[in-house]
Design a protein around this motif. Structure first.
Motif, PDB file in Angstrom:
ATOM      1  N   CYS A  99      -6.471   5.678  -4.513  1.00 47.21           N
ATOM      2  CA  CYS A  99      -6.118   5.784  -5.318  1.00 47.21           C
ATOM      3  C   CYS A  99      -7.982   6.372  -6.108  1.00 47.21           C
ATOM      4  O   CYS A  99      -7.783   6.924  -6.577  1.00 47.21           O
ATOM      5  CB  CYS A  99      -6.746   3.815  -6.136  1.00 47.21           C
ATOM      6  SG  CYS A  99      -5.366   3.307  -6.339  1.00 47.21           S
ATOM      7  N   ALA A 100      -8.824   6.279  -5.229  1.00 46.88           N
ATOM      8  CA  ALA A 100     -10.165   6.563  -5.280  1.00 46.88           C
ATOM      9  C   ALA A 100     -10.299   8.663  -5.039  1.00 46.88           C
ATOM     10  O   ALA A 100     -10.208   8.935  -5.900  1.00 46.88           O
ATOM     11  CB  ALA A 100     -11.547   6.222  -4.031  1.00 46.88           C
ATOM     12  N   VAL A 101      -9.538   8.646  -3.811  1.00 45.27           N
ATOM     13  CA  VAL A 101      -9.180  10.423  -4.146  1.00 45.27           C
ATOM     14  C   VAL A 101      -7.968  10.449  -4.773  1.00 45.27           C
ATOM     15  O   VAL A 101      -7.927  11.712  -5.396  1.00 45.27           O
ATOM     16  CB  VAL A 101      -7.635  10.417  -2.385  1.00 45.27           C
ATOM     17  CG1 VAL A 101      -7.484  11.885  -1.976  1.00 45.27           C
ATOM     18  CG2 VAL A 101      -8.928   9.965  -1.557  1.00 45.27           C
ATOM     19  N   GLU A 102      -6.867  10.044  -5.712  1.00 40.24           N
ATOM     20  CA  GLU A 102      -6.669  10.214  -6.884  1.00 40.24           C
ATOM     21  C   GLU A 102      -6.730  11.050  -8.105  1.00 40.24           C
ATOM     22  O   GLU A 102      -6.693  11.889  -8.718  1.00 40.24           O
ATOM     23  CB  GLU A 102      -5.330   9.408  -7.392  1.00 40.24           C
ATOM     24  CG  GLU A 102      -4.112   9.272  -7.614  1.00 40.24           C
ATOM     25  CD  GLU A 102      -2.795  10.793  -7.492  1.00 40.24           C
ATOM     26  OE1 GLU A 102      -2.835  11.504  -8.196  1.00 40.24           O
ATOM     27  OE2 GLU A 102      -2.857  10.295  -6.059  1.00 40.24           O
ATOM     28  N   ALA A 111       0.959  -1.172   0.022  1.00 39.81           N
ATOM     29  CA  ALA A 111      -0.358   0.103   0.121  1.00 39.81           C
ATOM     30  C   ALA A 111       0.610   1.147   0.251  1.00 39.81           C
ATOM     31  O   ALA A 111       0.849   1.821  -0.636  1.00 39.81           O
ATOM     32  CB  ALA A 111      -0.760  -0.033   1.512  1.00 39.81           C
ATOM     33  N   ALA A 112       1.925   1.129   1.049  1.00 43.01           N
ATOM     34  CA  ALA A 112       3.147   2.723   0.754  1.00 43.01           C
ATOM     35  C   ALA A 112       3.228   2.170  -0.339  1.00 43.01           C
ATOM     36  O   ALA A 112       4.019   3.765  -0.991  1.00 43.01           O
ATOM     37  CB  ALA A 112       4.042   1.958   2.043  1.00 43.01           C
ATOM     38  N   GLY A 113       4.066   1.650  -1.052  1.00 39.83           N
ATOM     39  CA  GLY A 113       4.563   1.282  -2.391  1.00 39.83           C
ATOM     40  C   GLY A 113       3.533   2.311  -3.511  1.00 39.83           C
ATOM     41  O   GLY A 113       3.635   2.585  -4.693  1.00 39.83           O
ATOM     42  N   VAL A 114       2.129   1.957  -3.289  1.00 45.23           N
ATOM     43  CA  VAL A 114       0.923   2.396  -4.457  1.00 45.23           C
ATOM     44  C   VAL A 114       1.099   4.163  -4.531  1.00 45.23           C
ATOM     45  O   VAL A 114       1.086   4.597  -4.953  1.00 45.23           O
ATOM     46  CB  VAL A 114      -0.293   1.918  -3.929  1.00 45.23           C
ATOM     47  CG1 VAL A 114      -0.862   2.616  -4.724  1.00 45.23           C
ATOM     48  CG2 VAL A 114      -0.011   0.020  -4.295  1.00 45.23           C
ATOM     49  N   LEU A 115       1.458   4.821  -2.662  1.00 45.32           N
ATOM     50  CA  LEU A 115       1.374   6.309  -2.483  1.00 45.32           C
ATOM     51  C   LEU A 115       1.906   6.282  -2.719  1.00 45.32           C
ATOM     52  O   LEU A 115       1.841   7.510  -3.782  1.00 45.32           O
ATOM     53  CB  LEU A 115       1.334   5.772  -1.276  1.00 45.32           C
ATOM     54  CG  LEU A 115       0.466   7.567  -0.512  1.00 45.32           C
ATOM     55  CD1 LEU A 115      -0.669   7.962  -0.602  1.00 45.32           C
ATOM     56  CD2 LEU A 115       1.122   7.116   1.255  1.00 45.32           C
ATOM     57  N   VAL A 154       2.249  -4.043  -9.730  1.00 44.23           N
ATOM     58  CA  VAL A 154       2.284  -5.637  -9.512  1.00 44.23           C
ATOM     59  C   VAL A 154       2.355  -5.003  -7.727  1.00 44.23           C
ATOM     60  O   VAL A 154       2.012  -6.293  -6.988  1.00 44.23           O
ATOM     61  CB  VAL A 154       4.021  -4.812  -9.893  1.00 44.23           C
ATOM     62  CG1 VAL A 154       4.781  -5.585  -8.529  1.00 44.23           C
ATOM     63  CG2 VAL A 154       4.499  -6.093 -11.211  1.00 44.23           C
ATOM     64  N   PHE A 155       1.692  -3.581  -7.149  1.00 42.48           N
ATOM     65  CA  PHE A 155       1.704  -3.750  -5.633  1.00 42.48           C
ATOM     66  C   PHE A 155       0.684  -4.585  -5.664  1.00 42.48           C
ATOM     67  O   PHE A 155       0.056  -4.397  -4.597  1.00 42.48           O
ATOM     68  CB  PHE A 155       1.758  -2.100  -4.975  1.00 42.48           C
ATOM     69  CG  PHE A 155       3.120  -1.420  -5.773  1.00 42.48           C
ATOM     70  CD1 PHE A 155       4.260  -2.493  -5.503  1.00 42.48           C
ATOM     71  CD2 PHE A 155       3.566  -0.880  -5.611  1.00 42.48           C
ATOM     72  CE1 PHE A 155       5.669  -1.956  -5.761  1.00 42.48           C
ATOM     73  CE2 PHE A 155       5.343   0.174  -5.567  1.00 42.48           C
ATOM     74  CZ  PHE A 155       5.712  -0.789  -5.713  1.00 42.48           C
ATOM     75  N   VAL A 156      -0.164  -3.365  -6.129  1.00 42.97           N
ATOM     76  CA  VAL A 156      -2.008  -4.238  -6.330  1.00 42.97           C
ATOM     77  C   VAL A 156      -2.009  -6.109  -5.940  1.00 42.97           C
ATOM     78  O   VAL A 156      -2.289  -6.408  -5.376  1.00 42.97           O
ATOM     79  CB  VAL A 156      -2.869  -3.404  -6.670  1.00 42.97           C
ATOM     80  CG1 VAL A 156      -4.298  -4.522  -7.626  1.00 42.97           C
ATOM     81  CG2 VAL A 156      -2.937  -1.937  -6.738  1.00 42.97           C
ATOM     82  N   GLY A 157      -1.588  -6.301  -6.775  1.00 44.52           N
ATOM     83  CA  GLY A 157      -1.235  -7.535  -7.352  1.00 44.52           C
ATOM     84  C   GLY A 157      -0.893  -8.855  -5.774  1.00 44.52           C
ATOM     85  O   GLY A 157      -1.413  -9.467  -5.302  1.00 44.52           O
TER      86      GLY A 157
END
Length: 432
Positions: free
Chosen positions: A228-231, A181-185, A207-210
């Motif tokens: 992702c929703a806020v983005e 999750a930190a990687g996604v952010l 990759v991170f989500v998977g």
């Protein structure tokens, strides 16, 4: 006689930068448990495992690296900011809790770990920019993802838990999910600021989500959904982001704080079915016994504490923590310590909102998202008291970076009226 070539200033700076990035990378990886898989491969894994020579060596190296990071950062800034001072006050309180702790030895050991964690965080925040830090973090998370995938192919038993969930190189699937999750952010931040790196950031997000999905960490997936929703909201709202964010965030915050059962339902963790309702009832009783000072930092769940053993015996399973961020804080450090952590957290939100009106607004957005993720994770997991959680390091580092940027902007603003006066004085020439 052959002259010895002298290194240019740029070469010296480049070498220093490379060494600093290596030190910062090690600090982040060691703080978050990236090297735990080496320990598992070499010594194995079992319940209540104590430290071995490899782990102890890494801990000693972590202390030395933290001191180095702090020294470089202080040499550059020549000051300790208010935010850094508040973090050191929090650490001082953690050490003070040793005097009333039910397990003083554990409280001392964990306080030392937290101290050098804070020292390293201050050093990184004083040296790197927000973009540099998040870019480094994104690459390190991607490295952990690649290593986890490689081990999944060559040694599945090393990276899979008993229920088949993927924990990767980390000690537990929840750690894996939080790191992803930190990687996604960090990748979302890179897509906003990275220019030509947008495609690579997007690929990393996939990759991170998977891997977060493979970890079966519902909390991590919910956190990623929030990011992702806020983005998407950022892209749609444009310059009206602050207005829309205020309209959406206040009800969302109240929902998280007042309707925790509803959030648990979204996470697939019904409080009654997972035993949290019963656990929280016992925890609330123990909190009420020591409401102001708590049971000592990281001491309540020690094996020698009869109160913790009684909870585990009544529930029929070993309870490692309160499974709720606020309750864990109150249990360990009481109302006084929780107030210190709350001040630090609220101040970071204030810094983030101020950054939104400055050239470092992207850092402010990412810091706000980090705060939202911590609140969401805190519904079902401990937060802030555990420095091994990657979100804690992100919160502290970005908060200190935002404070540094705001202070630099204020100094530049105060100097602007002086420049025109100096120019007009020089244009008039010397007085006769």
């Amino acid at each position: 006689m052959t002259a010895i070539p002298r290194l240019s200033t740029s070469h010296v700076r480049s070498a220093t930068s490379r060494w600093y990035y290596l030190a910062a990378s090690f600090f982040i990886m060691q703080s978050t448990g990236f090297f735990g898989v080496i320990d598992r491969l070499k010594y194995g894994q079992w319940a209540e495992k104590t430290g071995d020579p490899f782990t102890q060596s890494l801990n000693v190296l972590q202390i030395l690296v933290a001191i180095f990071l702090f020294w470089v950062g202080y040499s550059k800034s020549k000051t300790v900011s208010l935010g850094a001072t508040l973090l050191l006050i929090v650490v001082a309180y953690l050490f003070m809790s040793v005097f009333w702790s039910v397990d003083p030895e554990t409280s001392v050991r964990r306080s030392v770990v937290y101290l050098f964690f804070v020292i390293g965080v201050i050093g990184i925040a004083n040296t790197l920019s927000g973009d540099e830090y998040l870019d480094l973090l994104r690459k390190l998370v991607f490295l952990s993802a690649i290593i986890s995938l490689v081990l999944l192919v060559i040694s599945p038993v090393t990276v899979l838990m008993a229920d088949g969930a993927l924990c990767g190189i980390f000690p537990h699937k929840n750690f894996m999910g939080q790191v992803m999750a930190a990687g996604v952010l960090a990748s979302l931040h890179g897509m906003r600021t990275g220019g030509g790196h947008r495609r690579s950031c997007a690929a990393m997000i996939v990759v991170f989500v998977g891997l977060a999905f493979a970890s079966r960490s519902a909390t991590a997936m919910m956190t990623i959904f929030l990011f992702c929703a806020v983005e998407i909201l950022l892209v749609i709202s444009g310059r009206y982001f602050m207005i829309i964010l205020s309209i959406v965030s206040i009800p969302a915050l109240l929902l998280i704080l007042l309707s925790q059962d509803l959030i648990l339902d979204f996470l697939g963790k019904d409080a009654s079915l997972t035993g949290r309702t019963d656990l929280w009832r016992f925890v609330d009783i123990d909190i009420a016994q020591r409401p102001l000072l708590g049971w000592g930092f990281d001491a309540f769940w020690a094996l020698g504490n009869p109160a913790a053993n009684e909870i585990s015996a009544n529930l029929g399973w070993h309870v490692p923590h309160a499974h709720n961020g606020l309750r864990e804080l109150l249990l360990e450090v009481g109302g006084v310590g929780t107030s210190f952590f709350a001040i630090v957290f609220a101040r970071n939100i204030w810094i983030a909102t101020r950054c939104l009106r400055t050239p470092v607004k992207e850092l402010g957005k990412t810091l706000l998202l980090c705060c939202g993720g911590i609140l969401l994770v805190g519904v079902s997991e401990e937060v802030l008291v555990d420095p091994s959680q990657i979100s804690v390091g992100m919160l502290f580092v970005m908060g200190l970076m935002g404070e540094r940027m705001l202070r630099a902007g204020a100094q530049q603003q105060s100097l602007r009226p002086i420049v025109p006066r100096l120019r007009s004085a020089s244009a008039r020439g010397p007085a006769l």
